[in-house]
Design an enzyme around this catalytic site. Sequence first.
Site, mmCIF file in Angstrom:
data_model
loop_
_atom_site.group_PDB
_atom_site.id
_atom_site.type_symbol
_atom_site.label_atom_id
_atom_site.label_comp_id
_atom_site.label_asym_id
_atom_site.label_seq_id
_atom_site.Cartn_x
_atom_site.Cartn_y
_atom_site.Cartn_z
ATOM 1 N N LYS A 63 -44.701 41.853 -69.512
ATOM 2 C CA LYS A 63 -43.884 41.148 -70.360
ATOM 3 C C LYS A 63 -44.607 40.122 -71.154
ATOM 4 O O LYS A 63 -45.720 39.706 -70.597
ATOM 5 C CB LYS A 63 -42.941 40.424 -69.316
ATOM 6 C CG LYS A 63 -42.164 39.596 -70.133
ATOM 7 C CD LYS A 63 -41.039 39.165 -69.292
ATOM 8 C CE LYS A 63 -40.459 37.691 -69.539
ATOM 9 N NZ LYS A 63 -39.517 38.088 -71.060
ATOM 10 N N ASP A 115 -44.852 44.784 -73.948
ATOM 11 C CA ASP A 115 -44.370 45.975 -73.482
ATOM 12 C C ASP A 115 -44.683 47.100 -74.335
ATOM 13 O O ASP A 115 -45.284 46.877 -75.674
ATOM 14 C CB ASP A 115 -42.639 46.206 -73.338
ATOM 15 C CG ASP A 115 -42.094 44.761 -72.885
ATOM 16 O OD1 ASP A 115 -42.592 44.621 -71.710
ATOM 17 O OD2 ASP A 115 -41.463 44.328 -73.606
ATOM 18 N N LYS A 157 -52.364 39.438 -82.827
ATOM 19 C CA LYS A 157 -52.711 38.000 -82.526
ATOM 20 C C LYS A 157 -53.944 37.814 -82.194
ATOM 21 O O LYS A 157 -54.521 36.688 -82.321
ATOM 22 C CB LYS A 157 -51.809 37.263 -82.183
ATOM 23 C CG LYS A 157 -51.394 37.279 -80.432
ATOM 24 C CD LYS A 157 -50.163 36.418 -80.300
ATOM 25 C CE LYS A 157 -49.908 36.866 -78.584
ATOM 26 N NZ LYS A 157 -49.409 38.104 -78.368
#
Lengths: 360, 261
Positions: free
Chosen positions: B9, B123, B40
């Site tokens: 998650k 995910d 990122k």
Amino acid sequence: MSVIIHPRPSPVAAAMYTLRDLDADTIVLHGPSGCCFRPARLLERDGVRVVTSALLEDDLVFGSEGKLSKVLKRVDEMFSPRLIGLVGSCASMIIGEDLKKAARDAGLLNKTICCNVHGGSGDNTVGAIAVLREAREMGLISDEEFNRQRFMLERATRLERERGTARSEYIENWPGDRPKEIAKKLIETFASGGEVAFVLNAKKETSFLYADLALALASARRRFGGSLRVLANLDPKVGLPRVRSYSVKILEEFEAEGVVVDSITGGIDEYPISGERAKELLVRDPPDLAVISGIPHAVAVEGVMKTVAVSVGSRAVSNLKSLGYDYVVAERDAHQVSLGEKKQIRRSILGQALREEAAH
Amino acid sequence: MKSVAFYGKGGIGKSTLASNIAAALGADGLKILLVGCDPKADSTINLLGRRPPQLLELMKQEKRPDPSKFIEEGFAGVACVEIGGPEPGVGCAGRGLIVGIRYLTEVFDIRRFDLVIFDVPADIVCGGLAVVMKEGYSESALIVTSDEFMSLYAANNLCRGFRSLGARVGGVLYNRSTTGGRRYVGRFSSRVGVPILGDVPLSEELIRADRARKTIIESSPASNLSGIISSVAKSVYLNSFSCVPNWIQIEELEEMCAGDS
Ligand SMILES: Nc1ncnc2c1ncn2[C@@H]1O[C@H](COP(=O)(O)OP(=O)(O)OP(=O)(O)O)[C@@H](O)[C@H]1O
Ligand SMILES: [Mg+2]
């Protein structure tokens, strides 16, 4: 529902053709440079400039609205278009590119018709409807015209599913019956005093090819006797200005060549409906031989009278034969032949076969 | 060479555990490669002390950049790569990962490492993010989860994804562990058939190290937590178990977590 696995027309290409009909002078395809290459090249012959944003892997990964915006600006500088058509592609639409944002950033939103379709948007008519909807939003066409065209396109889609090349999972290619044999049949019919009915039920510019049959049939009738009835979807009062001008031009050529049109079955972009009208007229008073050209499967008279279907594409032709038309002729590629800035009736394969046979 | 990919998650601690485990094994003298797969590009910051150049950005500039330009050595000799990707909200990160991983493995022999760790974003939301498992770049996946329901829910979804891909999972890493929560993760692990390889407690220290852009292994090597992470790292490295996991119906998962609240 079974999947249709043979190649099908693309919604992106349909969108581009519709942009041409709306007189967009430049079309920008936001996609890799090879997308819709063939339709793009054909449209260029019709005087429309087609460019792409030449997307590459990097553009897909990082997004490319900025690049598109630059392409739009560049196109505006280079060609000063009056109206720009901007269409998506599989690649750009799947990564969620915003066509309107790019057009707005380029300061060109007010003269750009943006069309968010890609190859997987569904039936090709989806692309045409998307363009028309945008054109209506921009005030380029009226609500009535939009509704009329949408109705026609939806009818066309249904027709393709029921009787066209979308009706089965896979259709084999087939080259068609020999034009020479059909020409002989036509001459025999005239020579024995019979009646040939010629139905022009073609789509837009392809009419310039199919209309040639009317010229060839009229001259064969003059030479061999018998009679000729002409039914044509050439109503010059229906459709977009560009499309109406096609009807006007063909009717002028008919008049000059002594072809009399007995019944106008509808407009040149109404082939699903005009086909039904033609059917009614033929069934009411069946000829000895009916020659149906353009989109013959819209004129469902196979089995009711002797028929010759004339269309383009070896798959369409194969489909017509299996529907039950007695003879089927494959014409020259109608788009290829009839696109071009100078619109005039073009020589067709069957028309030429008939002229040659008559000369013997 | 062994290889593992961290899934779990969003925000559960994949990057934190990946970089700390890499640091611990590197400090033990193993040759480790950490591949950050998140656009990122935050997987290797704590090993390098800054953000390294991103592979996709370099590929955009020069098509086929030399590995020396995008592979940097961080703390304890850990080799660090950030695949990178588009700005938030544009382009396609999944496609980027496919393109980046394929290029990386084409021009750079990752088999020279003892362990390659892929840190994958959240995910598997699209096909691209599954590429690490689908195309076999990583032998097995590790699922990072806490004992919170939503985290187990995501972990279960991942199991479902891996099952349909036929991909193997080597274990569960239980992060932010609490004394009361262990039984939930334990039940989950036995139901999906994947063992817990280790647990890392909820810790202020980790957050502080994170602020200093360091792993805990570097900032306080003698700490209790460093010891815990080192032993988890060893279990990860020595683990030889993997299986295609089972997954649980949502109702059962709900019941399992609601049980004795
Ligand atoms: N055991 C822990 N105790 C306390 N804080 C933790 C723990 N593990 C991770 N964190 C903190 O949780 C935050 C999120 O962690 P991290 O970035 O590693 O998550 P992630 O799963 O990689 O997130 P993303 O899905 O965004 O990549 C960080 O601030 C990190 O310091
Ligand atoms: Mg992360």
